[in-house]
Design an enzyme around this catalytic site. Structure first.
Site, mmCIF file in Angstrom:
data_model
loop_
_atom_site.group_PDB
_atom_site.id
_atom_site.type_symbol
_atom_site.label_atom_id
_atom_site.label_comp_id
_atom_site.label_asym_id
_atom_site.label_seq_id
_atom_site.Cartn_x
_atom_site.Cartn_y
_atom_site.Cartn_z
ATOM 1 N N HIS A 1 -9.862 -6.286 9.043
ATOM 2 C CA HIS A 1 -10.227 -5.983 7.626
ATOM 3 C C HIS A 1 -11.727 -5.518 8.003
ATOM 4 O O HIS A 1 -12.387 -5.537 7.093
ATOM 5 C CB HIS A 1 -10.477 -7.230 6.952
ATOM 6 C CG HIS A 1 -9.419 -7.848 6.916
ATOM 7 N ND1 HIS A 1 -8.414 -8.539 7.522
ATOM 8 C CD2 HIS A 1 -8.369 -7.899 5.506
ATOM 9 C CE1 HIS A 1 -7.322 -8.944 6.971
ATOM 10 N NE2 HIS A 1 -7.207 -8.493 5.589
ATOM 11 N N GLU B 1 0.657 -1.233 0.101
ATOM 12 C CA GLU B 1 -0.149 0.007 -0.149
ATOM 13 C C GLU B 1 0.715 1.251 0.145
ATOM 14 O O GLU B 1 0.545 2.274 -0.508
ATOM 15 C CB GLU B 1 -0.967 0.082 1.039
ATOM 16 C CG GLU B 1 -2.023 -1.083 1.028
ATOM 17 C CD GLU B 1 -1.512 -2.350 1.448
ATOM 18 O OE1 GLU B 1 -2.433 -3.397 0.916
ATOM 19 O OE2 GLU B 1 -0.461 -2.860 2.040
#
Length: 464
Positions: free
Chosen positions: A269, A200
């Site tokens: 998540h 990321e």
């Protein structure tokens, strides 16, 4: 340290990359002669002998010798260059010392830009398609899913402006983890839709650089939780370059990040972290609640020259709503009155908006209360005028979001309401959010952890 060696290495690296043999990592060995800061004298961890050894191979001195040996310049020419550099630096120092201090009123100047891509430069528009665009399945009333609305927005902007590129993890051939971008690779090709490594920080860091040099990248973070892996690139690079460059640099970048709450994905998540990024000035934060706004806000986010964190709820992906075909823009920073009412105001964003609308229906049916629902749509910039106007009318308010309540942007909205319209309030402002904990994976526990319609109804009834 050798300037010519660096030049040669970079040229060879560029050639390899252009031939499709990249990427290339260049490790450059250099030396810092001075301390890390003005308070660092450097003599505690360096010896004079060490510095002398490095000065013996100093890059500038070595280049001077190479220029002399090659007959490119003589001693007089090099001395003239050095003198011009000293004089230039001296003039710059004088200008800096004589310059007036910035006006206090300009402390936040350049925090954001008014720039946009409303007018696409010649040669950058109407990109050719390699295959027809994917077509959303529309109901008889013109309704499509939230997921398809986002894909339509991205596709339309990529057709409109060739500078718009899209990349992320598994977003090309696979169409993304949630199939949101399926078909875009076939339409635009790998120059504009491509996969990335699982990093990321690399995704967001390269996007910052691409935006600065003229592209308008849209990147995807599969889960918002992973934005923490890229927090430096988002908070210290994307958000700050326009301000720290005095407005000379713009970062037209959109970071799409999905929230997995409500699907049993567990603590790593499922986090709704929009509040975290509202505390980082320089970046806009958008969180649409319905398909029409999802399309209109994403198109607006791509066109602004400000960096935008575009938050999406995975729980809303299958939600359907009527979405205009073709050009449809929703201005960022303008809230929506999703339902009118006179008795209590319900303020929400993202997936809390459908819950607020359902709560409003129940309040009307169960106790005859007219609830007005305000969908703020964007948290930065936030449209407090619409919120405050509603609270002045109703005298009561509940603010709701799916994020953990501790440190939530809910509390900022509540504080603004109590500060700005305190005299209009007939009851304390209610606050709704997830419990102050880590999202459980078990369905029964996650239901208890996340806020819902019942919580909003109970909070509103407590104010009546």
């Amino acid at each position: 340290m050798d300037v010519l060696a660096v030049r040669d290495a970079v040229r060879r690296a560029v050639a390899r990359c252009r031939a499709g043999e990249g990427p290339v990592l260049i490790e450059a060995s250099t030396y810092r002669y001075y301390g890390h800061s003005l308070s660092d004298p450097r003599d505690e961890y360096r010896t004079r002998e060490e510095e002398a050894a490095w000065r013996a191979v100093d890059a500038i001195e070595r280049l001077k010798g190479q220029l002399l040996a090659g007959g490119i310049a003589d001693e007089a020419a090099l001395a003239a260059v050095e003198q011009r550099v000293r004089e230039r630096n001296a003039r710059a120092a004088v200008r800096a010392s004589q310059a007036t201090d910035p006006a206090p009123a300009d402390a936040l100047r350049f925090l954001y830009t008014d720039g946009s891509s409303d007018d696409v430069p010649p040669g950058r528009g109407e990109a050719p398609l390699l295959a027809p665009l994917p077509v959303a399945k529309r109901g008889a009333d013109g309704a499509i899913t939230y997921r398809d609305a986002l894909r339509d927005a991205l596709a339309e902007e990529m057709v409109r402006d060739r500078r718009v590129v899209f990349y992320g993890e598994d977003v090309a051939d696979y169409g993304g983890a949630f199939k949101l971008t399926k078909g875009l690779l076939e339409s635009f090709g790998r120059d504009r839709v491509f996969n990335t490594p699982i990093s990321e920080a690399a995704i967001c860091g390269t996007a910052v650089g691409a935006a600065i040099v003229g592209l308008r990248p849209v990147v995807e973070l599969m889960y918002m939780d992973f934005a923490l892996m890229a927090s430096d690139q988002i908070a210290n690079q994307a958000a700050k370059w326009h301000y720290m460059s005095g407005g000379q640099v713009e970062v037209p970048l959109v970071i799409r990040a999905s929230v997995g709450a409500g699907k049993g994905y567990g603590g790593q998540h499922s986090q709704s972290l929009e509040s975290l990024f509202t505390h980082l000035p320089g970046i806009w934060v958008v969180y649409p609640s319905n398909p029409a706004d999802a399309k209109g806000l994403l198109k607006a986010a791509i066109r602004t020259s400000n960096p935008v964190l575009f938050v999406e709820s995975q729980g809303l992906y299958p939600a359907k709503g009527v979405v205009p075909e073709g050009e449809h823009l929703v201005p960022i920073g303008v809230a929506s009155v999703a339902r009118e009412g006179d008795d209590v105001t319900l303020v929400a964003w993202g997936p809390a908006v459908p819950d607020a609308l359902a709560a409003a229906e129940r309040l009307a049916a169960e106790v005859g209360v007219g609830a007005e629902v305000i969908d703020v749509r964007s948290l930065v910039p936030v449209d407090m005028d619409t919120v405050l106007a509603s609270v002045r009318k109703t005298g009561r308010c509940v603010v709701a979001a799916q994020a953990v309540l501790g440190g939530s942007f809910v509390n900022e909205v509540v504080a603004r309401i109590q500060h700005d319209v305190f005299d209009w309030l007939d009851a304390p402002v209610g606050r709704i959010g997830a419990r102050n904990g880590i999202s459980p994976q078990a369905e029964s526990l996650e239901r208890a952890f996340l806020p819902g319609v019942d919580d909003i109804v109970a909070a509103a009834r407590a104010l009546l």
